[in-house]
Design a protein around this motif. Structure first.
Motif, PDB file in Angstrom:
ATOM      1  N   VAL A 152     -23.759  14.931  28.571  1.00 46.83           N
ATOM      2  CA  VAL A 152     -23.224  13.877  28.210  1.00 46.83           C
ATOM      3  C   VAL A 152     -23.865  12.386  28.502  1.00 46.83           C
ATOM      4  CG1 VAL A 152     -21.126  12.151  28.980  1.00 46.83           C
ATOM      5  CG2 VAL A 152     -20.907  14.864  28.850  1.00 46.83           C
ATOM      6  N   THR A 153     -23.841  11.803  27.468  1.00 41.03           N
ATOM      7  CA  THR A 153     -24.547  10.408  27.399  1.00 41.03           C
ATOM      8  C   THR A 153     -23.960   9.207  28.080  1.00 41.03           C
ATOM      9  OG1 THR A 153     -24.591   9.936  25.079  1.00 41.03           O
ATOM     10  CG2 THR A 153     -26.678  11.213  26.142  1.00 41.03           C
ATOM     11  N   ASN A 154     -24.210   8.196  28.535  1.00 40.65           N
ATOM     12  CA  ASN A 154     -23.551   7.121  28.706  1.00 40.65           C
ATOM     13  C   ASN A 154     -23.059   6.382  27.658  1.00 40.65           C
ATOM     14  OD1 ASN A 154     -23.020   4.903  30.980  1.00 40.65           O
ATOM     15  ND2 ASN A 154     -24.219   3.737  30.021  1.00 40.65           N
ATOM     16  N   GLY A 155     -21.788   6.268  27.895  1.00 38.93           N
ATOM     17  CA  GLY A 155     -20.965   5.458  26.711  1.00 38.93           C
ATOM     18  C   GLY A 155     -20.357   6.516  25.539  1.00 38.93           C
ATOM     19  N   GLU A 156     -20.793   7.785  25.639  1.00 41.46           N
ATOM     20  CA  GLU A 156     -20.093   8.706  24.902  1.00 41.46           C
ATOM     21  C   GLU A 156     -18.606   9.196  25.016  1.00 41.46           C
ATOM     22  OE1 GLU A 156     -21.406  13.312  23.554  1.00 41.46           O
ATOM     23  OE2 GLU A 156     -22.160  12.263  25.391  1.00 41.46           O
ATOM     24  N   MET A 157     -17.748   9.278  23.985  1.00 44.36           N
ATOM     25  CA  MET A 157     -16.785   9.344  24.118  1.00 44.36           C
ATOM     26  C   MET A 157     -16.390  10.853  24.518  1.00 44.36           C
ATOM     27  SD  MET A 157     -14.994   6.673  23.793  1.00 44.36           S
ATOM     28  CE  MET A 157     -13.353   6.983  24.004  1.00 44.36           C
ATOM     29  N   VAL A 158     -15.549  11.400  25.405  1.00 43.07           N
ATOM     30  CA  VAL A 158     -15.282  12.664  26.214  1.00 43.07           C
ATOM     31  C   VAL A 158     -14.004  12.838  26.156  1.00 43.07           C
ATOM     32  CG1 VAL A 158     -17.639  13.004  27.173  1.00 43.07           C
ATOM     33  CG2 VAL A 158     -15.483  12.132  28.459  1.00 43.07           C
ATOM     34  N   ASP A 159     -13.298  14.010  26.220  1.00 44.89           N
ATOM     35  CA  ASP A 159     -11.944  14.226  26.499  1.00 44.89           C
ATOM     36  C   ASP A 159     -11.716  14.965  27.710  1.00 44.89           C
ATOM     37  OD1 ASP A 159     -10.743  13.309  24.178  1.00 44.89           O
ATOM     38  OD2 ASP A 159     -10.759  15.203  23.007  1.00 44.89           O
ATOM     39  N   LEU A 160     -10.998  14.617  28.661  1.00 48.43           N
ATOM     40  CA  LEU A 160     -10.632  15.099  29.955  1.00 48.43           C
ATOM     41  C   LEU A 160      -9.392  15.947  29.841  1.00 48.43           C
ATOM     42  CD1 LEU A 160     -11.239  12.082  32.595  1.00 48.43           C
ATOM     43  CD2 LEU A 160     -12.742  14.300  32.113  1.00 48.43           C
ATOM     44  N   LYS A 161      -9.307  17.032  29.978  1.00 53.65           N
ATOM     45  CA  LYS A 161      -8.106  18.072  29.880  1.00 53.65           C
ATOM     46  C   LYS A 161      -7.779  18.082  31.300  1.00 53.65           C
ATOM     47  CE  LYS A 161      -6.319  21.840  27.429  1.00 53.65           C
ATOM     48  NZ  LYS A 161      -4.898  21.172  27.535  1.00 53.65           N
ATOM     49  N   ILE A 162      -6.610  17.468  31.544  1.00 54.71           N
ATOM     50  CA  ILE A 162      -5.855  17.867  32.833  1.00 54.71           C
ATOM     51  C   ILE A 162      -4.550  18.362  32.727  1.00 54.71           C
ATOM     52  CG2 ILE A 162      -5.252  16.621  34.893  1.00 54.71           C
ATOM     53  CD1 ILE A 162      -7.013  14.185  33.929  1.00 54.71           C
TER      54      ILE A 162
END
Length: 124
Positions: A66-76
């Motif tokens: 993962v890079t700085n500023g990249e959009m990610v999904d957190l699955k909780i």
């Protein structure tokens, strides 16, 4: 002089939260400027409210690619929270610091394991 006595008592900690290799422990944190009702009603402060993000340690980011500023999904659990990854050396390894009141769904109320999924860029 009457000094107030400070009484400390030990608190039993719960079981440690274990995250899988592809997970981090999402820890809700407070930030000064967020979308809490009292601030959100003040348009002057809107420019100070950051985009929804999760702060993670750079070593974890490298491991998860993962890079700085990249959009990610957190699955909780059954909930998915989309945030920008913000790399911060001050965040302990294994932790995703997730500010409360920035996301539409909000951060979890307590620390929980969260799977992180990188969003693939689509090129037209």
């Amino acid at each position: 002089q009457n000094a107030a006595a400070l009484a400390l008592r030990p608190v039993k900690a719960g079981k440690p939260i274990k995250a899988k290799d592809s997970e981090l422990v999402a820890v809700p944190v407070s930030v000064v400027y967020d979308t809490e009702a009292i601030l959100f009603k003040t348009e002057l402060l809107h420019g100070r409210i950051p985009v929804p993000y999760a702060a993670i340690n750079p070593a974890d980011a490298r491991k998860l690619r993962v890079t700085n500023g990249e959009m990610v999904d957190l699955k909780i659990g059954a909930q998915t929270i989309r945030v920008a990854a913000y790399l911060d050396e001050n965040v302990p390894r294994g932790i995703a610091a997730l500010p409360r009141n920035l996301q539409t769904h909000g951060a979890p109320q307590s620390a929980v394991p969260a799977a992180i999924t990188r969003l693939e860029r689509v090129r037209a």
